[in-house]
Design an enzyme around this catalytic site. Sequence first.
Site, short mmCIF file in Angstrom:
data_model
loop_
_atom_site.label_atom_id
_atom_site.label_comp_id
_atom_site.label_asym_id
_atom_site.label_seq_id
_atom_site.Cartn_x
_atom_site.Cartn_y
_atom_site.Cartn_z
N VAL A 57 1.09 -0.96 -0.17
CA VAL A 57 0.32 0.07 0.24
C VAL A 57 1.38 1.17 -0.20
CG1 VAL A 57 -1.56 1.27 1.33
CG2 VAL A 57 -2.03 -1.38 1.23
N TYR A 88 0.11 7.76 1.00
CA TYR A 88 0.43 9.61 0.88
C TYR A 88 -1.19 10.44 1.29
CZ TYR A 88 3.73 7.58 -3.00
OH TYR A 88 4.50 7.25 -3.58
N VAL A 144 3.94 -1.49 3.78
CA VAL A 144 3.93 0.04 3.56
C VAL A 144 4.34 0.93 2.65
CG1 VAL A 144 3.03 1.77 5.12
CG2 VAL A 144 2.28 0.22 5.40
N LYS A 145 4.23 1.70 2.28
CA LYS A 145 5.07 2.83 1.60
C LYS A 145 4.22 4.31 1.54
CE LYS A 145 6.38 5.01 -2.28
NZ LYS A 145 5.84 5.98 -3.22
N VAL A 146 5.62 5.38 2.53
CA VAL A 146 5.39 6.64 2.44
C VAL A 146 6.34 7.28 2.08
CG1 VAL A 146 3.98 5.64 4.29
CG2 VAL A 146 6.15 6.49 4.88
#
Lengths: 311, 311, 311, 311, 311
Positions: free
Chosen positions: B170, B173, B205-207
Amino acid sequence: MAVTDRVKQILSWYSSENPGTLTNLVRLLDHGALAGTGKLVILPVDQGFEHGPVRSFGPNPDAYDPDYHFQLAIDSGCNAYAAPLGSLSVGAATFAGQVPLILKLNNSDTLAKIDQPCSAITGSVDDALRLGCVAIGYTIYPGSGQRNHMYEDLKELTREAKSKGLVVIVWSYPRGSGLSKAGETAIDVTAYAATIAAQLGAHIVKVKPPSAHIEQEEAKKVYEKYQIPIATLAERIRHVVQATFNGKRVVIFSGGEAKGTDAVLAEVRELAAGGSFGSIMGRNAFQRPRAEALKLLADVMDIYRGPAEAR
Amino acid sequence: MAVTDRVKQILSWYSSENPGTLTNLVRLLDHGALAGTGKLVILPVDQGFEHGPVRSFGPNPDAYDPDYHFQLAIDSGCNAYAAPLGSLSVGAATFAGQVPLILKLNNSDTLAKIDQPCSAITGSVDDALRLGCVAIGYTIYPGSGQRNHMYEDLKELTREAKSKGLVVIVWSYPRGSGLSKAGETAIDVTAYAATIAAQLGAHIVKVKPPSAHIEQEEAKKVYEKYQIPIATLAERIRHVVQATFNGKRVVIFSGGEAKGTDAVLAEVRELAAGGSFGSIMGRNAFQRPRAEALKLLADVMDIYRGPAEAR
Amino acid sequence: MAVTDRVKQILSWYSSENPGTLTNLVRLLDHGALAGTGKLVILPVDQGFEHGPVRSFGPNPDAYDPDYHFQLAIDSGCNAYAAPLGSLSVGAATFAGQVPLILKLNNSDTLAKIDQPCSAITGSVDDALRLGCVAIGYTIYPGSGQRNHMYEDLKELTREAKSKGLVVIVWSYPRGSGLSKAGETAIDVTAYAATIAAQLGAHIVKVKPPSAHIEQEEAKKVYEKYQIPIATLAERIRHVVQATFNGKRVVIFSGGEAKGTDAVLAEVRELAAGGSFGSIMGRNAFQRPRAEALKLLADVMDIYRGPAEAR
Amino acid sequence: MAVTDRVKQILSWYSSENPGTLTNLVRLLDHGALAGTGKLVILPVDQGFEHGPVRSFGPNPDAYDPDYHFQLAIDSGCNAYAAPLGSLSVGAATFAGQVPLILKLNNSDTLAKIDQPCSAITGSVDDALRLGCVAIGYTIYPGSGQRNHMYEDLKELTREAKSKGLVVIVWSYPRGSGLSKAGETAIDVTAYAATIAAQLGAHIVKVKPPSAHIEQEEAKKVYEKYQIPIATLAERIRHVVQATFNGKRVVIFSGGEAKGTDAVLAEVRELAAGGSFGSIMGRNAFQRPRAEALKLLADVMDIYRGPAEAR
Amino acid sequence: MAVTDRVKQILSWYSSENPGTLTNLVRLLDHGALAGTGKLVILPVDQGFEHGPVRSFGPNPDAYDPDYHFQLAIDSGCNAYAAPLGSLSVGAATFAGQVPLILKLNNSDTLAKIDQPCSAITGSVDDALRLGCVAIGYTIYPGSGQRNHMYEDLKELTREAKSKGLVVIVWSYPRGSGLSKAGETAIDVTAYAATIAAQLGAHIVKVKPPSAHIEQEEAKKVYEKYQIPIATLAERIRHVVQATFNGKRVVIFSGGEAKGTDAVLAEVRELAAGGSFGSIMGRNAFQRPRAEALKLLADVMDIYRGPAEAR
């Protein structure tokens, strides 16, 4: 372990449910320190989602770890542990079979501005089964313009959960454009919220301890005309229990934000005196250091277990 | 190839997933230059859709060709290549089995004025299976009034992906009317966004790398009261990793817009020092000439592979 | 028990329904004190949901208990008892087979501000079958901007209910931005509401006793041109029965809010004189002490059973 | 008939599609006067729906008859004939097997005022199969606030069409509140629209010939910085082909409103010079008398067939 | 009874439909006084729903009874009787096999204020089959902002109806914010509405007799440039027939509100002269006393049967 008479009595109110659901209801009622008493103390941890991580776990950083809560629920002898999909997934296999689990199926956050409050559905009944849960949890906001959306989603989840033998627990939190801020915890509104949850098919209803404020004019007339006692918290709890099918649905109360130990215990004594079936206690448990939390939960359970003339 | 202890440790946090999903997680972690280290560098190319073709590929016209990116991901030793349905379809058969693929399942463009940001779903879980992918990717915008719509679509895609043995990644953003521009990368908001993605069931998780700004008043009080260190980027990364289930979910960081090589590497050193599980690097890779891109990616991987006291 | 000629006549109007639905229609018509007469008195209790618990049950606290209403319906000889999912679930097994049950499938509350009135669906056709019901109940609000939403949900529920052998009962309550307050019970609007319910496939239609007010200009011209008699309540009832497929659909009338016994009986005499097929009586029954309620219901049934020249 | 090398090359870009879809792609490319060249001329007739009957067929009344268009497409040697459900149904059996058919699956009319443009879905993939079509057609309006709605419907139709062996052709027409009137055919927007269609999974993309206008500031900077040639139509066509996966998706251009024969042919020469895969020509074909139309289409096909250095 | 050449010719336009649908089309065309002529007169009775009971049936109270209309359609020799679910259900078994039935699948009422006109779906294709119907009927409002909603619902119902062998009849009534009041019956708009219905897959199209008004500027230019004759009603009917696939779809016209017998017959003569396939006549039939209605319908049928040079 034999089922106690009190638990059998409670089961009798759910006689239209299938044996699968009754079995999971017994699992909830017969686990932990209060097993067999018909009382429940549940540990819920959805604050990471609902309030954000730092507000939830900053005070006690061990609690960032989902496994912390499993262990706390087990060691304190809670009847169950409730959490959203993600954090429940971390420990469900590790702690399999050690404590009844409740999958919280919808959640909200505080990042978005939403006109009419409505949580997002974040898990499924099949997730609950897959993770070994005994129940699903769902939050409704009576008073919101999104009411129908929430009630109808719950209707469908309830139908599916019951057909698959799960227990349904509804968090009923009045909020939205139909209500003033004081109205959200008003006695008439809280009693109404408990009725709605029960009518929607909840097996267990969770509401907040009500204030003595009355929100709706039409309701006020009735309280006054029939002199219904709502002055003390215990009286108000008794009224809410009555509004929840005359006590034929399990209704429990939340503790709200973290506060002093004395304040917590004083409130729980009123809840117990009013005939509450128990408490659901999150921040007051996991934001304390573990030892303090275990002590507090033990004291709360003692109050529910001990002789209470109001039961 | 034997699974390393570190990868086994990571797998232990996902113990409620089925063997199919665990298998694909291993495929991701055990591919490329960082195989077995528990670190990941992923090449994502959805900018043609998100920003338009000329802004994305004008600087390096070879990159108009979808096959270019497959080859770049393979030759650089990235753990995986992520792209939308169309461009992934061009090379999926040609490069079958040479690099783990991630199908980006929702996308947005800059042509339309949309009040509350929300990407369109542009592919399906079955497309991911058909194309041989190990994972699906999905973008949420916490802070958007369309939050529930996105979370619920993701819920359903996640359920299906997991049941079919795929990994779920996910992109979280924060954006929308609930947030200021600075708030989109604020430390409290970024940590919150990582928690939300993890709670929604994301495996990875990508932030974005967070700034030191704090957006929410209630959160600010907690950072101050408990003196939580967030002054350096490494400290903030450590905080985000903690907010992602105390490090029990893989969380990686994007690089943002194209910039100088030194700036990229300096940032990655901070990420690594803070305990990031890796980077996802698009424009900084494919907008450089191929030789430069290969060199940069190799340097980034070196940083993640090398000894880092903060891990 | 043999089916009477009158019941056979009524069944002849439903000749396109399958035997399962006809069977349940007979169960409704052939139960209780009015069995075989073709007349019906039904006890509905959804006020806990619709108006809140204290306004509904404060006057007679025994009525907080869902079982109270089952027993009241049985002992009074009502044709059926109607309630929402939750309260029906409490007693459905306990009182199985003692009184025909109607599951009220949608409900509204007074906590939310909703622009265009529309109830939430709170149960399913399969719930009705599971609980042993003979019929489903559904409320529409003609005049609401949410009209299509309600009609289409009802269309689908009706299709399913009929295919599973259930009877369909529609509460048709005009309300919404298309109507003035007086218009909600206007004679033209009430007759129109009965027609709509019948066209939507209802087997039994429930409307409120109409006033002599005429809401729609175009309708007024016709009443005047053809000198249609609507001066007395009995005349208006006769007009509504005519509008309900010339009497070929069962149409019954509600009693509205609690009032004096004489007023209730006077109104019922007019209903009977106008050819009503019966009454549905909630608050006037359960808000009275039980003995009084039994007496009142017996008197109401006597009026419907007794010779009435208007039939 | 053997498949030519050029057609084999084109097929190689679609190697992730199943044999059914590849078969229908060959049927399209290997039919008519341009069979085997890798070029396409398609006759589309949805103007009766889109602009109304008199504006479409008043100039040539024979064209009111749906069969007229089948015969025109056959006699002119077009690669395919595209139309909505109704008119395709009239001749599909009569002309079965004589020309590849494309079912246009969504349509708009000019009678309604719609805030954000969005066509209605007017047919299904199964209709396309039932009528013997080789492909479905679908229009998207990038730039519309209804973007997500259209992209997601297309996503689902594409998934179904591909699984059933059909080709997917997307008409990508930028329009809506996100764009100025000039922006609808701007070079940056047209290239972007072609990318979006290709990313959504289209096998064949149809856009309008772009103007030299640049709509988006961020794009303008890139065109200028890299001195991308867009002065002539042929250059702009080449840019759009590049933006369509570097030429690895078939992209064709429409002719727009009826105009003089010289103007049509001049434009087609530019399209061919820029590397267009062909034309889709409606009004310029069917609004001319039949003999003239046949002549014009033959001339257009000659241009595409003849040696063009730009291919 | 042998199928006439004219009916065979009509069937040839529907050659892509399955034998079940063709069979029901023959049942419609070969029933009643006009059997075999290729002309149709249909009795529609949905006014109880659309305008309310008193406005519809006050003038002739026998018509409150749904059975009245079945008998009228049978005795007058109409090709078919069309009505909504409720009233069709009353007589469907009683009159089984005596007259072809059309289930009107969507309906509107005049009680609600709806911004953009859209009828509610009130029955299903399976209801039509269950009741022995030969066709479904559906109303669209081209010009409404709800256009897509209606077209897409119709698309789905049409697909299902055709797959189950039913005929599809579309009432195409332009209305909504896109049109002036005069525009609702303008010649360009009526012709456009007929085209839309045919393109959506209707087998039989029903529109209102058009006025000479032209609503759309772009259309006006074409009428003038090509001097298309629309001065007389017969000319306009011929134009609408041409716009309905050059006469390859059956198009019939409604009579509108009740008027004098001479006026009705004069209009029908124009319709017949213009090549209309017939009439659909509601209020002018059932609001007259039965004997008058039978006479009028017989006269109308005579006009359609008699020699008309315009056919």
